[in-house]
Every structure is written in C-alpha cells, then in structure tokens.
Motif scaffolding. Structure first.
Motif, PDB file in Angstrom:
ATOM      1  N   ARG A 145      84.296  89.316  75.861  1.00  0.00           N
ATOM      2  CA  ARG A 145      84.468  88.407  74.780  1.00  0.00           C
ATOM      3  C   ARG A 145      83.407  87.018  75.082  1.00  0.00           C
ATOM      4  NH1 ARG A 145      88.734  85.783  75.784  1.00  0.00           N
ATOM      5  NH2 ARG A 145      89.006  84.889  73.636  1.00  0.00           N
ATOM      6  N   ASN A 146      82.918  86.734  73.708  1.00  0.00           N
ATOM      7  CA  ASN A 146      82.119  85.361  73.722  1.00  0.00           C
ATOM      8  C   ASN A 146      80.968  85.536  74.610  1.00  0.00           C
ATOM      9  OD1 ASN A 146      83.927  84.125  72.182  1.00  0.00           O
ATOM     10  ND2 ASN A 146      85.250  83.697  74.016  1.00  0.00           N
ATOM     11  N   GLY A 147      80.432  86.752  74.741  1.00  0.00           N
ATOM     12  CA  GLY A 147      79.126  86.708  75.481  1.00  0.00           C
ATOM     13  C   GLY A 147      79.269  86.653  77.087  1.00  0.00           C
ATOM     14  N   ARG A 156      81.623  64.628  70.658  1.00  0.00           N
ATOM     15  CA  ARG A 156      81.400  65.454  71.662  1.00  0.00           C
ATOM     16  C   ARG A 156      82.218  65.404  72.693  1.00  0.00           C
ATOM     17  NH1 ARG A 156      75.205  65.885  74.510  1.00  0.00           N
ATOM     18  NH2 ARG A 156      75.580  67.889  75.372  1.00  0.00           N
ATOM     19  N   THR A 157      82.792  66.459  72.999  1.00  0.00           N
ATOM     20  CA  THR A 157      83.564  66.416  74.673  1.00  0.00           C
ATOM     21  C   THR A 157      82.591  67.181  75.728  1.00  0.00           C
ATOM     22  OG1 THR A 157      84.237  68.871  74.287  1.00  0.00           O
ATOM     23  CG2 THR A 157      85.516  66.948  73.165  1.00  0.00           C
ATOM     24  N   VAL A 208      89.389  74.216  70.712  1.00  0.00           N
ATOM     25  CA  VAL A 208      88.216  73.731  71.129  1.00  0.00           C
ATOM     26  C   VAL A 208      87.219  74.534  71.196  1.00  0.00           C
ATOM     27  CG1 VAL A 208      89.512  71.987  72.720  1.00  0.00           C
ATOM     28  CG2 VAL A 208      88.530  74.214  73.657  1.00  0.00           C
ATOM     29  N   SER A 209      87.269  75.786  70.709  1.00  0.00           N
ATOM     30  CA  SER A 209      86.222  76.925  70.571  1.00  0.00           C
ATOM     31  C   SER A 209      84.995  76.284  70.020  1.00  0.00           C
ATOM     32  CB  SER A 209      86.772  78.050  69.989  1.00  0.00           C
ATOM     33  OG  SER A 209      87.504  77.924  68.789  1.00  0.00           O
ATOM     34  N   ALA A 210      85.193  75.802  68.757  1.00  0.00           N
ATOM     35  CA  ALA A 210      84.048  75.168  67.971  1.00  0.00           C
ATOM     36  C   ALA A 210      83.361  74.319  68.474  1.00  0.00           C
ATOM     37  CB  ALA A 210      84.533  74.918  66.480  1.00  0.00           C
TER      38      ALA A 210
END
Length: 426
Positions: free
Chosen positions: A134-136, A303-304, A374-376
């Motif tokens: 998943r997700n690279g 930005r986190t 928070v994925s984005a």
C-alpha cells in the motif's frame, strides 16, 4: 520510523565505537541459523516490543512453521533499548539473528556496515513478492538501490488525548490548531483538574521536533547527513517546553521517569501526549482511561509535516539461509492470517492482502480513521543518515537531564550538538 521503535522516545542505544567498527569486518558467511540432521533449516527471528506483541508474533510464527514444515524459527524479543544492545553484541560476535525487526532509522547505519541482506536478489528469484504493498511502501526499505528492509506496517505521528479531560476544560481538538492553541489547552486542562497534567513533556522526542522543523521549512537531518537546525532553534524548542513545565502544566521529569515503562498518558498522569498512532494499541492495554487521536499542532494552521514511517523486517547479510529468510519475510508481510493476528500492533498492515483481511475494531478502528483523516497531508519521509539513532538517543537523554534539573539549557544544547555531530561525522 515510521515508523519507527516501540517507543519513539526510548532511551536509545549506543554501541561502542570499536564494536561498530568491527561489524563491517566480519566475514559474510558466519553467523545466522543452522541446519539439522532431519533436513530442517533453523532460522533465528528477533524483535523488540512489549509482551502483547510477543504473544501475537509467536502465533504468526506457528502459522509459518505449519505452512513451511522444513523451516524452524527460533524466536527472541526484548524491549527497544535492550534489543539493539543485544543485536550489536551478536553482530560483533558474528552471530546476528537471521531475520529481525528493523526501522527506517537504522537501514543506512547497518547497511553501511554490510550487515543487512540485499533482498532484491531473493525478490528476483521469486522467494519474496514486492507486489501488493500500500501507498508505495514496497520502496520504503530501498537504500541506494539495495532493498534492506520490507515493511510490515505503517504509522504516523498523532496527538493522544483524554477526551473527557479536554471536554471538562472546555477545549476542542481540531485540525489546523497551532502550537499556541496546544499549550493553551494544556494550561486549561491543568487548571480544571489538579490530579492531571495538561500534557506530557515531549520536548525530547526527535520525531516530534522533526515535524515542527518541517512545518518551518527545515528538518532534523539534511540530505547531506547533517543536523538541519541551529543551536538557537533547539534552545527555542526546548525552552518553550521548559517554560510550560515550570508553570506546572506538563508532567514533571521525575514523575515521567517513575512511571516507566508506561508512558505518562497511560500512567494517567497526563491528558495528552505525542507519539506514533499505533501506540494506541499499547496504551489501551495499560490504562482504562479512554483515549482519542487528534491532529498535530501546526505553525501556520495548515502544514503538519507528517509522513508515513514503518516497522520492517530485515535479513542478516551473514545468514546461511537467505532463501528461507526471504520466504519468512514474504509470509509475514503477505499472509492474510498473519494480518488478522497482528492487527495494528505494528501499524496499519503494509500490504493489501493483510489490510483487507483484518477488520479493525475498537482502538484499531480509531487508528484507521485517524490515518485516513491525515492521508492527504502526508509528505515524503525525512532522510535518516547513519548515526541517526545515536542522535535520537542523545536528544532524549540530554533533554531529560534538563527536565530533571541536572544540567542547564546552554550546556544541554552544546552537549547535544557535540554528540550528534560526532555521530553524524559532521
């Protein structure tokens, strides 16, 4: 770290320089598992973590041995600090485990010492599948073209908080809140409940400071393996936390030390704490207080600085059984039953086969929901050079000395830079 250690904030380990130097000199054919007269191959598997993780992993090992009757797996686990101390000793003696739990922070360090098996060859031979991640994440363990680790789970940083305590204080935890908002919340929680501190003192957590730096266009480490901040930057960060600690809003250093091995929040001392989101599994086992996951405070309200880290499995370059090691890693990362057993103990499963097989409930469902929220916002991970683990350990230890009143801020900052720059070869 991603993921990164059972405690991101563990005390860390430092092998003696002579030991580390010796690691790269050992012959690649020594150490590792063994064969037996009955035709079985024995490999050794080591990991770090608490008792609950050990119990789950033992179940997955039995599944593997049932599926591969000609491979026996000897297991061993330790707490985070003890694990790396033991690993360094075993590696220096030419007898490291064949396969072991690892994290991104250690790949370059041990890869540079030629201690890690390049798994690309085993993948090409068909003993290890790199599909279905998943997700690279299949590239998470790629260092300079070598595949030095394969992720078993992914996680990201979060704010853990006691929703009842925050509600009582009239505080809302919302996306886009700032560091000023966070410290104000800690003050309000402390004022509303004399038995509970507003937050744990997490100024010594390298990964949290890295997020703060990333929010401000910097990072803990630079691409050329140096520290990415100044002494003034660190003085400002540590000083701000000390200001609130001295105002009695954060858990005092002595109480935090006395609570170990529990975290301050799972010891019911604190109403909030920063760490990796999958720690919710551990905390839920350590306290009856309901906990929620909230967003990381920001500098600009946007930005986190967050990224995905992961726990990985690595093979030893000295193993006598690279094929069996690869088969073991493949099983542990892809088998659906393993995914059902482990759940989110090591983060959200890295492969779709395990992710789809497990239906999260309770605290695991909270972790899944948080990562989705928070994925984005996720960004590429900060580089971790060789020596990052020593720098992390120094960051933790030296600020703890400040929190305990054992050294001054100025001396602490100078000491950290001396130790970290030495470890990084700066």
């Amino acid at each position: 770290m991603g993921a990164r250690r059972w405690t991101a904030r563990a005390r860390g380990v430092r092998a003696a320089a002579a030991v580390v130097a010796a690691l790269g000199l050992l012959a690649t054919g020594c150490g590792g598992g063994s064969g037996s007269g009955d035709g079985k191959v024995t490999i050794r598997y080591s990991w770090w973590g608490a008792k609950d993780r050990a119990e789950l992993i033992q179940k997955t090992v039995k599944l593997f041995e049932k599926e591969h009757p000609n491979i026996k797996v000897k297991t061993d686990f330790s707490e985070y600090t003890d694990f790396w101390s033991k690993f360094n000793t075993q590696a220096a003696g030419g007898n490291p485990p064949d396969v072991f739990q690892n994290s991104y922070a250690f790949l370059r360090k041990y890869g540079d010492k030629n201690l890690l098996l390049d798994l690309n060859g085993q993948a090409k031979a068909g003993n290890l599948s790199l599909k279905g991640f998943r997700n690279g994440l299949e590239k998470a363990g790629d260092i300079d073209g070598k595949l030095l680790g394969v992720p078993v789970g992914a996680n990201t940083f979060a704010l853990f908080y006691n929703p009842d305590a925050f509600k009582k204080a009239g505080v809302n935890v919302e996306a886009g809140w700032t560091w000023d908002d966070f410290f104000t919340a800690a003050k309000k929680v402390r004022r509303s409940d004399d038995a509970l501190y507003g937050a744990s003192d997490n100024a010594n957590v390298m990964y949290l400071y890295d997020l703060y730096l990333r929010q401000n266009g910097k990072a803990f480490f630079t691409k050329d393996s140096k520290l990415g901040f100044t002494k003034d930057d660190l003085t400002e960060w540590w000083g701000r936390w000390q200001q609130h600690a001295k105002a009695d809003e954060l858990v005092p250093g002595k109480k935090s030390e006395q609570a170990k091995p529990k975290a301050s929040i799972s010891a019911d001392l604190s109403a909030s704490e920063f760490t990796w989101d999958n720690f919710l599994v551990r905390f839920a086992a350590e306290t009856k207080t309901p906990l929620d996951l909230g967003p990381i405070p920001t500098t600009d309200g946007k930005r986190t600085g967050q990224y995905l880290s992961s726990l990985m499995l690595s093979g030893s370059a000295r193993t006598q059984h690279p094929e069996e090691v690869a088969q073991f890693i493949d099983f542990m990362t892809h088998d659906p039953e393993v995914g059902k057993v482990m759940g989110y103990n090591r983060g959200i499963p890295a492969t779709t086969s395990q992710y789809d097989a497990y239906r999260p409930q309770g605290v695991d469902a909270k972790i899944a929901a948080y990562e989705k929220s928070v994925s984005a916002k996720l960004e590429p991970i900060t580089p971790h050079p060789a020596g990052a683990d020593v720098a992390e350990a120094a960051f933790l230890r030296i600020y703890t000395q400040v929190a305990l009143g054992q050294t001054s801020m100025g001396k602490a900052v100078d000491q950290f830079f001396n130790e970290a720059e030495s470890a990084l070869g700066s």
